[in-house]
Scaffold this active site. Structure first.
Site, PDB file in Angstrom:
ATOM      1  N   SER A 240       5.957  -3.595   9.219  1.00 26.44           N
ATOM      2  CA  SER A 240       6.155  -3.457   7.788  1.00 26.44           C
ATOM      3  C   SER A 240       6.930  -4.662   7.234  1.00 26.44           C
ATOM      4  O   SER A 240       6.517  -5.804   7.448  1.00 26.44           O
ATOM      5  CB  SER A 240       6.875  -2.133   7.493  1.00 26.44           C
ATOM      6  OG  SER A 240       6.863  -1.847   6.121  1.00 26.44           O
ATOM      7  N   ASP A 337      -3.786   2.329   6.888  1.00 25.39           N
ATOM      8  CA  ASP A 337      -2.438   2.095   6.375  1.00 25.39           C
ATOM      9  C   ASP A 337      -2.465   2.220   4.857  1.00 25.39           C
ATOM     10  O   ASP A 337      -3.233   1.531   4.185  1.00 25.39           O
ATOM     11  CB  ASP A 337      -1.976   0.693   6.785  1.00 25.39           C
ATOM     12  CG  ASP A 337      -0.563   0.368   6.334  1.00 25.39           C
ATOM     13  OD1 ASP A 337       0.090   1.245   5.728  1.00 25.39           O
ATOM     14  OD2 ASP A 337      -0.109  -0.759   6.592  1.00 25.39           O
ATOM     15  N   HIS A 371       0.421   3.447   9.130  1.00 26.31           N
ATOM     16  CA  HIS A 371       1.369   2.352   8.925  1.00 26.31           C
ATOM     17  C   HIS A 371       2.265   2.100  10.133  1.00 26.31           C
ATOM     18  O   HIS A 371       2.392   0.971  10.588  1.00 26.31           O
ATOM     19  CB  HIS A 371       2.220   2.637   7.689  1.00 26.31           C
ATOM     20  CG  HIS A 371       3.137   1.511   7.318  1.00 26.31           C
ATOM     21  ND1 HIS A 371       2.670   0.250   7.026  1.00 26.31           N
ATOM     22  CD2 HIS A 371       4.492   1.456   7.185  1.00 26.31           C
ATOM     23  CE1 HIS A 371       3.700  -0.541   6.730  1.00 26.31           C
ATOM     24  NE2 HIS A 371       4.815   0.166   6.833  1.00 26.31           N
TER      25      HIS A 371
END
Length: 445
Positions: A240, A337, A371
């Site tokens: 991320s 994601d 994610h």
């Protein structure tokens, strides 16, 4: 008498366990349930099976007929866990104290039961057998060392011996604070790994917007110059916002960085992230649209359309100068994601490198993955509470595809770092704790 046998009863988090039930009548209907309570965060999974002609159920060959997953999945009771009823929205299964294991209760029940029935006070559930197993991140001989040096804070995990070891810096994103579980696992494979927080930890800033890339640059210099670390360069990995940070770090640290793993990150500068700020200079960032963010019926923020999701909608002048890095890049993208346009971003990053005559890249793109792609058998975090924003955000993904992605990407990540950083893989051993072992409950089958 039914017996539930799990081998081994204590293992690393990324290792498979063999789960067998013996002593049943043939074609008996049973439910096997896994449950974990980690600091009050409860997760569970269950599966329905019919015993075979020998009165056995073997998860590595018998399909789950219904429940948290279907089909043959030897580790499905772990990888397909979900928050138990009554948990706060967006709860995530995270091991904070990596010096102790995650402890799972496995129970075999008579008949086919559902989650609702587990929590019903009006019906009795016959337990046929149960046991407790341990899942570790940190090997027996790994040393955990808290770091406070100059401006940097964090935890260094050191394998047994004097070294030098191949070195890695490990970072997460907007969860803030420190996440040590992946660094501990890397060290269990023979890497000296620095878990590096950058906000919301000890005396660090509480706001990631204020973080300058010089902080991460200082951390690279600290690890590169550590006598425990091989002097040929280090690896960096992030997910991320941490993935975005490691990409930028690769462009400013020259030959100090040999290998970079980006898990669902952006090669473009984006608002409010550390990568856009270096030595006080702010880079222009992607155009985003808060107007396209919407709240779903359950109150979860869906930011899927916050980012541009087509190449023609992206301002390519906001791309980081990845061509300035001589390191090897591994891009890992979850195609489901819902927080970043991860597949698109990774593809554009590699096209950019290729345009500049570079071949130092590889993409692993996974259908169904969300994610947070983590080490194997961790449950999918489909939605997650983000403390800095005080909202629950949709992270996306489907349990089956996500489980495959975690197994494959972890194997590839270890191979990638081993290839480009060197070192030798140690013989790992879990700490010696009193085994809770198998508990057999007599039954009248």
């Amino acid at each position: 008498m039914a017996e539930l046998i799990v081998m081994p009863t204590s293992a690393f988090i990324d290792e498979k366990m063999s789960i067998h039930v013996y002593g049943l009548q043939k074609s008996r209907s049973v439910t096997i349930r896994a449950f974990v309570d980690e600091r009050g965060r409860n997760f569970e999974a269950y599966a329905h099976f019919h015993s075979d002609v020998n009165g056995t159920v073997q998860l590595d060959s018998h399909p789950s007929l219904c429940g948290s997953y279907r089909g043959v999945m030897p580790m499905g009771l772990f990888s397909h866990m979900q928050p138990s009823p009554g948990q706060k929205a967006g709860v995530r299964l995270v091991k904070k104290n990596v010096t102790t294991p995650l402890v799972f209760d496995l129970t075999v029940y008579e008949g086919f039961l559902s989650t609702e029935e587990f929590y019903s006070r009006t019906s009795a559930h016959k337990i046929l057998a149960k046991t407790t197993v341990e899942r570790w991140y940190m090997a027996k001989d790994v040393e955990r060392i808290e770091i406070k040096s100059g401006n940097i804070r964090g935890t260094l995990f050191k394998p047994k011996g004097d070294g030098p070891f191949p070195g890695i810096i490990d970072m997460f994103g907007t969860a803030g604070g420190i996440m040590e579980f992946r660094a501990a696992l890397f060290s269990s494979y023979g890497f000296a790994c620095l878990s590096l927080p950058f906000f919301g930890y000890e005396d660090l800033t509480k706001n990631p917007v204020e973080v300058d890339m010089v902080y991460f640059e200082e951390a690279v210099d600290w690890l590169v110059n550590n006598p425990l670390v091989m002097d040929s360069g280090i690896g960096i990995i992030g997910v991320s916002a941490g993935a975005q940070t490691v990409l930028k770090l690769a462009t400013i640290c020259g030959s100090k960085i040999k290998a970079c793993v980006c898990i669902n990150g952006s090669p473009f500068y984006t608002p409010d992230e550390p990568s856009r700020l270096y030595k006080g200079k702010v880079q222009p960032t992607l155009n985003v649209s808060t107007e396209r963010v919407f709240v779903e019926e359950d109150g979860v923020f869906n930011i899927t359309r916050y980012w541009p999701n087509k190449p023609e909608d992206i301002d390519h002048s906001t791309m980081m100068n990845l061509e300035d890095s001589s390191c090897q890049f591994l891009f890992i993208a979850g195609e489901e994601d819902k927080t970043w346009s991860s597949k698109l971003f990774s593809t554009l990053a590699c096209k950019y490198l290729q345009k500049h005559g570079k071949s130092n890249w590889k993409i692993l793109s996974y259908p169904g993955a969300g994610h947070l792609i983590e080490p194997p058998y961790a449950p999918l975090c489909h939605k997650c509470y983000v403390a800095i924003s005080d909202v629950v955000v949709l992270y996306g993904g489907h349990p089956d595809g996500h489980a495959i992605a975690q197994e494959d990407s972890w194997r590839n990540t270890l191979a990638f770092f081993r290839k480009h950083l060197g070192g030798s893989e140690p013989i790992r051993s879990v700490p010696s704790h009193d085994r809770l072992g198998m508990i057999t409950i007599p039954s009248k089958l």
